[in-house]
Design a protein around this motif. Structure first.
Motif, mmCIF file in Angstrom:
data_model
loop_
_atom_site.group_PDB
_atom_site.id
_atom_site.type_symbol
_atom_site.label_atom_id
_atom_site.label_comp_id
_atom_site.label_asym_id
_atom_site.label_seq_id
_atom_site.Cartn_x
_atom_site.Cartn_y
_atom_site.Cartn_z
ATOM 1 N N GLY A 1 0.859 -1.184 0.000
ATOM 2 C CA GLY A 1 0.000 0.000 0.000
ATOM 3 C C GLY A 1 0.892 1.229 0.000
ATOM 4 O O GLY A 1 2.062 1.156 0.425
ATOM 5 N N VAL B 1 0.537 3.719 1.882
ATOM 6 C CA VAL B 1 0.771 4.176 3.269
ATOM 7 C C VAL B 1 2.116 3.670 3.792
ATOM 8 O O VAL B 1 2.762 4.347 4.572
ATOM 9 C CB VAL B 1 -0.334 3.747 4.273
ATOM 10 C CG1 VAL B 1 -1.609 4.503 4.081
ATOM 11 C CG2 VAL B 1 -0.563 2.271 4.271
ATOM 12 N N PHE C 1 -4.922 13.670 5.026
ATOM 13 C CA PHE C 1 -4.735 12.245 5.333
ATOM 14 C C PHE C 1 -3.840 12.065 6.576
ATOM 15 O O PHE C 1 -2.836 12.752 6.742
ATOM 16 C CB PHE C 1 -4.124 11.546 4.115
ATOM 17 C CG PHE C 1 -4.101 10.050 4.206
ATOM 18 C CD1 PHE C 1 -5.237 9.341 4.531
ATOM 19 C CD2 PHE C 1 -2.931 9.347 3.936
ATOM 20 C CE1 PHE C 1 -5.218 7.953 4.605
ATOM 21 C CE2 PHE C 1 -2.899 7.964 3.993
ATOM 22 C CZ PHE C 1 -4.048 7.275 4.332
ATOM 23 N N TYR D 1 4.001 17.054 3.515
ATOM 24 C CA TYR D 1 3.094 16.063 2.910
ATOM 25 C C TYR D 1 1.897 16.785 2.287
ATOM 26 O O TYR D 1 1.228 17.577 2.947
ATOM 27 C CB TYR D 1 2.605 15.072 3.974
ATOM 28 C CG TYR D 1 1.517 14.155 3.443
ATOM 29 C CD1 TYR D 1 1.840 13.021 2.705
ATOM 30 C CD2 TYR D 1 0.174 14.448 3.648
ATOM 31 C CE1 TYR D 1 0.844 12.200 2.201
ATOM 32 C CE2 TYR D 1 -0.824 13.624 3.147
ATOM 33 C CZ TYR D 1 -0.480 12.504 2.419
ATOM 34 O OH TYR D 1 -1.460 11.689 1.913
ATOM 35 N N ASP E 1 -1.505 15.748 0.019
ATOM 36 C CA ASP E 1 -2.324 14.784 -0.726
ATOM 37 C C ASP E 1 -3.142 15.572 -1.747
ATOM 38 O O ASP E 1 -3.780 16.567 -1.423
ATOM 39 C CB ASP E 1 -3.206 13.923 0.186
ATOM 40 C CG ASP E 1 -3.853 14.672 1.333
ATOM 41 O OD1 ASP E 1 -3.571 15.874 1.509
ATOM 42 O OD2 ASP E 1 -4.655 14.067 2.058
ATOM 43 N N ASN F 1 -7.657 13.835 0.966
ATOM 44 C CA ASN F 1 -8.585 12.961 1.667
ATOM 45 C C ASN F 1 -8.721 13.533 3.080
ATOM 46 O O ASN F 1 -7.702 13.692 3.743
ATOM 47 C CB ASN F 1 -7.992 11.546 1.723
ATOM 48 C CG ASN F 1 -8.820 10.595 2.549
ATOM 49 O OD1 ASN F 1 -9.904 10.923 2.986
ATOM 50 N ND2 ASN F 1 -8.285 9.415 2.781
ATOM 51 N N ASP G 1 1.029 12.962 -2.681
ATOM 52 C CA ASP G 1 0.275 11.709 -2.635
ATOM 53 C C ASP G 1 -0.892 11.806 -3.622
ATOM 54 O O ASP G 1 -1.850 12.552 -3.400
ATOM 55 C CB ASP G 1 -0.215 11.486 -1.197
ATOM 56 C CG ASP G 1 -0.909 10.138 -1.021
ATOM 57 O OD1 ASP G 1 -1.310 9.533 -2.034
ATOM 58 O OD2 ASP G 1 -1.058 9.708 0.139
ATOM 59 N N ALA H 1 -3.141 9.446 -4.654
ATOM 60 C CA ALA H 1 -3.903 8.191 -4.571
ATOM 61 C C ALA H 1 -5.111 8.171 -5.511
ATOM 62 O O ALA H 1 -5.532 7.106 -5.942
ATOM 63 C CB ALA H 1 -4.357 7.956 -3.127
ATOM 64 N N TYR H 2 -5.652 9.360 -5.810
ATOM 65 C CA TYR H 2 -6.909 9.410 -6.583
ATOM 66 C C TYR H 2 -6.696 9.983 -7.983
ATOM 67 O O TYR H 2 -7.662 10.362 -8.647
ATOM 68 C CB TYR H 2 -7.948 10.232 -5.812
ATOM 69 C CG TYR H 2 -8.194 9.658 -4.440
ATOM 70 C CD1 TYR H 2 -9.063 8.591 -4.259
ATOM 71 C CD2 TYR H 2 -7.508 10.149 -3.322
ATOM 72 C CE1 TYR H 2 -9.259 8.027 -3.010
ATOM 73 C CE2 TYR H 2 -7.696 9.593 -2.063
ATOM 74 C CZ TYR H 2 -8.573 8.530 -1.918
ATOM 75 O OH TYR H 2 -8.760 7.970 -0.681
ATOM 76 N N THR I 1 -1.308 4.519 -5.928
ATOM 77 C CA THR I 1 -1.794 3.272 -5.324
ATOM 78 C C THR I 1 -2.603 2.433 -6.308
ATOM 79 O O THR I 1 -3.174 2.977 -7.258
ATOM 80 C CB THR I 1 -2.662 3.576 -4.086
ATOM 81 O OG1 THR I 1 -3.083 2.345 -3.509
ATOM 82 C CG2 THR I 1 -3.892 4.397 -4.424
ATOM 83 N N SER J 1 -4.996 0.668 -4.921
ATOM 84 C CA SER J 1 -6.167 0.397 -4.068
ATOM 85 C C SER J 1 -7.440 1.066 -4.564
ATOM 86 O O SER J 1 -8.519 0.719 -4.110
ATOM 87 C CB SER J 1 -5.918 0.900 -2.642
ATOM 88 O OG SER J 1 -4.807 0.289 -2.077
ATOM 89 N N LYS J 2 -7.306 2.058 -5.418
ATOM 90 C CA LYS J 2 -8.488 2.856 -5.758
ATOM 91 C C LYS J 2 -9.058 2.418 -7.106
ATOM 92 O O LYS J 2 -9.755 1.431 -7.178
ATOM 93 C CB LYS J 2 -8.129 4.349 -5.692
ATOM 94 C CG LYS J 2 -7.511 4.766 -4.360
ATOM 95 C CD LYS J 2 -8.407 4.481 -3.174
ATOM 96 C CE LYS J 2 -7.707 4.728 -1.847
ATOM 97 N NZ LYS J 2 -8.485 4.308 -0.690
ATOM 98 N N ARG K 1 -3.052 -4.876 -1.084
ATOM 99 C CA ARG K 1 -2.086 -3.938 -0.516
ATOM 100 C C ARG K 1 -0.889 -3.725 -1.443
ATOM 101 O O ARG K 1 0.157 -4.366 -1.306
ATOM 102 C CB ARG K 1 -1.593 -4.402 0.879
ATOM 103 C CG ARG K 1 -2.669 -4.783 1.867
ATOM 104 C CD ARG K 1 -3.655 -3.647 2.122
ATOM 105 N NE ARG K 1 -2.993 -2.464 2.605
ATOM 106 C CZ ARG K 1 -3.098 -1.260 2.018
ATOM 107 N NH1 ARG K 1 -3.842 -1.064 0.944
ATOM 108 N NH2 ARG K 1 -2.463 -0.233 2.515
HETATM 109 C C1 PLP Z 1 -4.511 10.226 0.295
HETATM 110 C C2 PLP Z 1 -4.376 8.769 0.510
HETATM 111 N N1 PLP Z 1 -3.162 8.203 0.470
HETATM 112 C C3 PLP Z 1 -2.992 6.895 0.648
HETATM 113 C C4 PLP Z 1 -4.067 6.061 0.869
HETATM 114 C C5 PLP Z 1 -3.836 4.618 1.125
HETATM 115 O O1 PLP Z 1 -3.551 3.948 0.009
HETATM 116 P P1 PLP Z 1 -3.005 2.437 0.080
HETATM 117 O O2 PLP Z 1 -4.201 1.573 0.104
HETATM 118 O O3 PLP Z 1 -2.207 2.339 -1.175
HETATM 119 O O4 PLP Z 1 -2.158 2.313 1.283
HETATM 120 C C6 PLP Z 1 -5.341 6.582 0.932
HETATM 121 C C7 PLP Z 1 -6.468 5.682 1.211
HETATM 122 O O5 PLP Z 1 -7.544 5.972 1.544
HETATM 123 C C8 PLP Z 1 -5.495 7.973 0.741
HETATM 124 O O6 PLP Z 1 -6.702 8.524 0.821
#
Ligand code: PLP
Length: 364
Positions: free
Chosen positions: A92, A94, A118, A159, A161, A165, A192, A194-195, A222, A224-225, A233
């Motif tokens: 992940g 994170v 985040f 940091y 994002d 988030n 970051d 992620a989205y 990531t 994950s999304k 992970r």
């Molecule tokens: C901004 C942000 N970074 C990282 C993550 C986590 O991602 P991963 O599942 O890759 O650890 C999230 C998950 O909600 C997120 O919102």
């Protein structure tokens, strides 16, 4: 005698993720289908290409994974027009935030973040025992001017994002470029994204540019999304080789698993799934905005796959009411929003169920 943890761990609030479906079913003794709109997963499920690859290679799980993630790094290097030495894969994304904190923060240095963004970087810094520079948001966005003005000789990591988030607001290319130009070179900026796959706007920053300019940035992505692989992970970071090499020292062996690496490679090629997921997300947001307006609740238009909704009343009541109706959302009190919920965009039928439940709960 109790064995004592390090004193700085005492104040840390353990990260609380969105509740799993199984836990809610068990706690509330609910039967029937429960929908989870709490962790910004892909409601359409995993990339079919990734699923196919997992099935094909499942019999290999008795073997350790490739510790170096050779094939995945090759693929990612091609995608980002960098070399595999620019890439680190993590359990992940994170995990990579955590690695960056372990690698760079001394207890006398500072991590800077927006208050309300985040949570993971805050925890990473607290584990080191490192004070945090919390910068207030401005109109629900990162306040880059204030961040710049707050940098001191102790600031080591910033940091960001993008989108944030749990708010879903975005920074655009020009403002982020101006910011990165001004950040001193003793600071690592974690961007970051992620989205990012949900965003098609041309103004979304091309953060790879900062890397090619030699800036100290760590770009996080990531699987994950939009790729729908949250349960496996896997995420990755792109940065300078010297930053990647330094972070590799704090990594545990085999930190990403065999099937995750295989699935990630396949998911990158699953353009149909990516595009379809994006379309469903956009349509879902449009529908939710229309219905939330009718319900007269405040929400922030989002560039991600979730929406921040403020109910102007303790969100616990709404959260509990939704759970009773088999809809799990996310309270975000610990982010400083006691009256708001973060709600992931679901499939059309999940979105309808959410709205129906909200109509029941909010009716006068
Ligand atoms: C901004 C942000 N970074 C990282 C993550 C986590 O991602 P991963 O599942 O890759 O650890 C999230 C998950 O909600 C997120 O919102």
């Amino acid at each position: 005698m109790n064995i004592l943890p390090r004193p700085n761990l005492e104040a840390i609030k353990t990260y609380k993720p969105g509740k799993p479906i199984e836990e809610v079913a068990r706690e509330l003794k609910l039967e029937g289908k429960i929908i989870k709109l709490a962790s910004n997963e892909n409601p359409l499920g995993a990339s079919p290409k990734a699923l196919h690859a997992i099935q094909k290679y499942a019999h290999e799980i008795f073997l350790y994974p490739d510790d170096n993630g050779y094939y995945l790094k090759e693929k990612l290097a091609e995608k980002h027009n960098v070399t595999p030495e620019n890439i680190m894969i993590g359990n992940g994304s994170v995990e990579l935030i955590y690695f960056a904190c372990l690698t760079y923060l001394n207890p006398y240095e500072r991590l800077m973040r927006s208050n309300g963004s985040f949570m993971m970087p805050k925890i990473g810094a607290e584990v080191i025992g490192c004070p945090i520079q919390e910068i207030p948001l401005r109109e629900y966005r990162h306040d880059l001017e204030r961040m710049l003005a707050s940098i001191t000789a102790q600031t080591k990591i910033i940091y960001i994002d993008n989108p944030i988030n749990p708010l879903g607001t975005c920074l655009w290319a020009q403002e982020l470029e101006r910011f990165i130009k001004e950040v001193p070179d003793y600071v690592l900026v974690i961007i970051d994204e992620a989205y990012n796959d949900y965003i098609t706007a041309a103004e979304y920053p091309d953060s790879g540019k900062f890397l090619s300019e030699g800036k100290n940035v760590l770009i996080l992505r990531t699987f994950s999304k939009i790729h729908g692989l949250a349960g496996l992970r896997i995420g990755y970071g792109v940065s300078k080789p010297e930053i990647i090499n330094a972070m590799a020292k704090v990594r545990t062996p085999f930190n990403t698993n065999r099937l995750a690496q295989i699935a990630a490679i396949a998911a990158l090629d699953d353009i149909t799934h990516i595009k379809h997921s994006r379309r469903v997300n956009e349509a879902g947001k449009k529908y939710l905005y229309k219905e939330l307006k009718k319900l007269k609740v405040f929400f922030i238009p989002s560039f991600a796959n979730f929406v921040f909704v403020n109910f102007a009343t303790d969100s616990k009541e709404i959260f509990d009411g939704l759970q009773q109706r088999r809809v799990i959302t996310r309270m975000i009190k610990e982010y400083g929003f006691p009256n708001a919920l973060r709600i992931s965009i679901g499939t059309p039928s999940e979105n309808k169920k959410l709205i129906k439940a909200l109509q029941e709960i909010l009716k006068p």
